[in-house]
Design a protein around this motif. Structure first.
Motif, PDB file in Angstrom:
ATOM      1  N   MET A 140       0.835  -1.185   0.000  1.00  0.00           N
ATOM      2  CA  MET A 140       0.000   0.000   0.000  1.00  0.00           C
ATOM      3  C   MET A 140       0.878   1.245   0.000  1.00  0.00           C
ATOM      4  O   MET A 140       1.772   1.362   0.823  1.00  0.00           O
ATOM      5  CB  MET A 140      -0.863   0.043   1.247  1.00  0.00           C
ATOM      6  N   ASN A 141       0.563   2.141  -0.851  1.00  0.00           N
ATOM      7  CA  ASN A 141       1.334   3.378  -0.854  1.00  0.00           C
ATOM      8  C   ASN A 141       0.743   4.383   0.136  1.00  0.00           C
ATOM      9  O   ASN A 141      -0.296   4.152   0.750  1.00  0.00           O
ATOM     10  CB  ASN A 141       1.430   3.972  -2.255  1.00  0.00           C
ATOM     11  N   LEU A 142       1.414   5.466   0.299  1.00  0.00           N
ATOM     12  CA  LEU A 142       1.029   6.478   1.287  1.00  0.00           C
ATOM     13  C   LEU A 142      -0.340   7.075   0.995  1.00  0.00           C
ATOM     14  O   LEU A 142      -1.149   7.281   1.904  1.00  0.00           O
ATOM     15  CB  LEU A 142       2.089   7.582   1.337  1.00  0.00           C
ATOM     16  N   PHE A 143      -0.642   7.309  -0.264  1.00  0.00           N
ATOM     17  CA  PHE A 143      -1.922   7.912  -0.624  1.00  0.00           C
ATOM     18  C   PHE A 143      -3.094   6.997  -0.262  1.00  0.00           C
ATOM     19  O   PHE A 143      -4.092   7.455   0.303  1.00  0.00           O
ATOM     20  CB  PHE A 143      -1.954   8.229  -2.127  1.00  0.00           C
ATOM     21  N   SER A 144      -2.988   5.721  -0.538  1.00  0.00           N
ATOM     22  CA  SER A 144      -4.093   4.814  -0.223  1.00  0.00           C
ATOM     23  C   SER A 144      -4.276   4.671   1.282  1.00  0.00           C
ATOM     24  O   SER A 144      -5.403   4.565   1.764  1.00  0.00           O
ATOM     25  CB  SER A 144      -3.888   3.460  -0.883  1.00  0.00           C
ATOM     26  N   ARG A 145      -3.192   4.702   2.031  1.00  0.00           N
ATOM     27  CA  ARG A 145      -3.312   4.651   3.494  1.00  0.00           C
ATOM     28  C   ARG A 145      -3.995   5.907   4.024  1.00  0.00           C
ATOM     29  O   ARG A 145      -4.825   5.840   4.918  1.00  0.00           O
ATOM     30  CB  ARG A 145      -1.942   4.510   4.135  1.00  0.00           C
ATOM     31  N   LEU A 146      -3.634   7.033   3.458  1.00  0.00           N
ATOM     32  CA  LEU A 146      -4.246   8.291   3.872  1.00  0.00           C
ATOM     33  C   LEU A 146      -5.745   8.292   3.588  1.00  0.00           C
ATOM     34  O   LEU A 146      -6.554   8.709   4.419  1.00  0.00           O
ATOM     35  CB  LEU A 146      -3.567   9.464   3.175  1.00  0.00           C
ATOM     36  N   VAL A 147      -6.128   7.801   2.432  1.00  0.00           N
ATOM     37  CA  VAL A 147      -7.550   7.721   2.073  1.00  0.00           C
ATOM     38  C   VAL A 147      -8.289   6.810   3.043  1.00  0.00           C
ATOM     39  O   VAL A 147      -9.384   7.134   3.504  1.00  0.00           O
ATOM     40  CB  VAL A 147      -7.717   7.254   0.615  1.00  0.00           C
ATOM     41  N   LEU A 148      -7.697   5.672   3.383  1.00  0.00           N
ATOM     42  CA  LEU A 148      -8.346   4.760   4.331  1.00  0.00           C
ATOM     43  C   LEU A 148      -8.515   5.397   5.707  1.00  0.00           C
ATOM     44  O   LEU A 148      -9.567   5.270   6.330  1.00  0.00           O
ATOM     45  CB  LEU A 148      -7.536   3.469   4.451  1.00  0.00           C
ATOM     46  N   VAL A 149      -7.502   6.091   6.165  1.00  0.00           N
ATOM     47  CA  VAL A 149      -7.590   6.748   7.473  1.00  0.00           C
ATOM     48  C   VAL A 149      -8.655   7.834   7.468  1.00  0.00           C
ATOM     49  O   VAL A 149      -9.391   8.004   8.438  1.00  0.00           O
ATOM     50  CB  VAL A 149      -6.212   7.323   7.878  1.00  0.00           C
ATOM     51  N   LEU A 150      -8.781   8.547   6.382  1.00  0.00           N
ATOM     52  CA  LEU A 150      -9.780   9.611   6.305  1.00  0.00           C
ATOM     53  C   LEU A 150     -11.196   9.081   6.122  1.00  0.00           C
ATOM     54  O   LEU A 150     -12.160   9.754   6.460  1.00  0.00           O
ATOM     55  CB  LEU A 150      -9.432  10.575   5.166  1.00  0.00           C
ATOM     56  N   LEU A 151     -11.342   7.881   5.606  1.00  0.00           N
ATOM     57  CA  LEU A 151     -12.670   7.307   5.406  1.00  0.00           C
ATOM     58  C   LEU A 151     -13.233   6.648   6.665  1.00  0.00           C
ATOM     59  O   LEU A 151     -14.436   6.478   6.774  1.00  0.00           O
ATOM     60  CB  LEU A 151     -12.650   6.297   4.268  1.00  0.00           C
ATOM     61  N   ILE A 152     -12.382   6.293   7.603  1.00  0.00           N
ATOM     62  CA  ILE A 152     -12.856   5.624   8.816  1.00  0.00           C
ATOM     63  C   ILE A 152     -13.894   6.458   9.567  1.00  0.00           C
ATOM     64  O   ILE A 152     -14.952   5.947   9.929  1.00  0.00           O
ATOM     65  CB  ILE A 152     -11.671   5.222   9.717  1.00  0.00           C
ATOM     66  N   PRO A 153     -13.674   7.757   9.822  1.00  0.00           N
ATOM     67  CA  PRO A 153     -14.709   8.535  10.516  1.00  0.00           C
ATOM     68  C   PRO A 153     -16.022   8.620   9.741  1.00  0.00           C
ATOM     69  O   PRO A 153     -17.094   8.655  10.344  1.00  0.00           O
ATOM     70  CB  PRO A 153     -14.085   9.921  10.669  1.00  0.00           C
ATOM     71  N   VAL A 154     -15.944   8.628   8.427  1.00  0.00           N
ATOM     72  CA  VAL A 154     -17.161   8.687   7.619  1.00  0.00           C
ATOM     73  C   VAL A 154     -17.961   7.395   7.776  1.00  0.00           C
ATOM     74  O   VAL A 154     -19.181   7.410   7.899  1.00  0.00           O
ATOM     75  CB  VAL A 154     -16.814   8.938   6.136  1.00  0.00           C
ATOM     76  N   VAL A 155     -17.262   6.277   7.810  1.00  0.00           N
ATOM     77  CA  VAL A 155     -17.924   4.979   7.914  1.00  0.00           C
ATOM     78  C   VAL A 155     -18.587   4.792   9.270  1.00  0.00           C
ATOM     79  O   VAL A 155     -19.690   4.258   9.364  1.00  0.00           O
ATOM     80  CB  VAL A 155     -16.912   3.849   7.642  1.00  0.00           C
ATOM     81  N   VAL A 156     -17.922   5.231  10.339  1.00  0.00           N
ATOM     82  CA  VAL A 156     -18.464   5.009  11.676  1.00  0.00           C
ATOM     83  C   VAL A 156     -19.239   6.201  12.228  1.00  0.00           C
ATOM     84  O   VAL A 156     -19.653   6.178  13.382  1.00  0.00           O
ATOM     85  CB  VAL A 156     -17.348   4.600  12.669  1.00  0.00           C
ATOM     86  N   SER A 157     -19.448   7.230  11.435  1.00  0.00           N
ATOM     87  CA  SER A 157     -20.212   8.378  11.937  1.00  0.00           C
ATOM     88  C   SER A 157     -21.661   7.959  12.182  1.00  0.00           C
ATOM     89  O   SER A 157     -22.240   7.191  11.434  1.00  0.00           O
ATOM     90  CB  SER A 157     -20.157   9.532  10.948  1.00  0.00           C
ATOM     91  N   GLY A 158     -22.213   8.461  13.241  1.00  0.00           N
ATOM     92  CA  GLY A 158     -23.573   8.095  13.608  1.00  0.00           C
ATOM     93  C   GLY A 158     -23.650   6.765  14.321  1.00  0.00           C
ATOM     94  O   GLY A 158     -24.723   6.234  14.538  1.00  0.00           O
ATOM     95  N   CYS A 159     -22.521   6.224  14.693  1.00  0.00           N
ATOM     96  CA  CYS A 159     -22.487   4.916  15.339  1.00  0.00           C
ATOM     97  C   CYS A 159     -22.709   5.088  16.841  1.00  0.00           C
ATOM     98  O   CYS A 159     -21.995   5.839  17.506  1.00  0.00           O
ATOM     99  CB  CYS A 159     -21.142   4.258  15.060  1.00  0.00           C
ATOM    100  N   GLY A 160     -23.689   4.385  17.367  1.00  0.00           N
ATOM    101  CA  GLY A 160     -23.993   4.466  18.788  1.00  0.00           C
ATOM    102  C   GLY A 160     -22.875   3.956  19.673  1.00  0.00           C
ATOM    103  O   GLY A 160     -22.743   4.359  20.827  1.00  0.00           O
TER     104      GLY A 160
END
Length: 57
Positions: free
Chosen positions: A1-21
């Motif tokens: 995995m290159n740096l860009f794909s890792r950065l995208v994954l890290v930034l997507l985590i809050p979007v995926v779990v937003s609204g999670c009880g």
């Protein structure tokens, strides 16, 4: 995995779990504990209630 794909994954985590009880549970548990304090409990729990409301509307 290159740096860009890792950065995208890290930034997507809050979007995926937003609204999670599950993420709001610590705020809700702290709020319930603070509300047990007589007289000032409900007023003192307002910040933790706000925290839970922001995480899980």
């Amino acid at each position: 995995m290159n740096l860009f794909s890792r950065l995208v994954l890290v930034l997507l985590i809050p979007v995926v779990v937003s609204g999670c009880g599950v993420l709001a549970a610590p705020c809700r548990i702290a709020s319930a504990g603070i509300k047990m304090v007589p007289i000032i409990g409900h007023a003192a729990a307002l910040p933790t209630d706000a925290c839970a409301a922001v995480i899980d509307p």
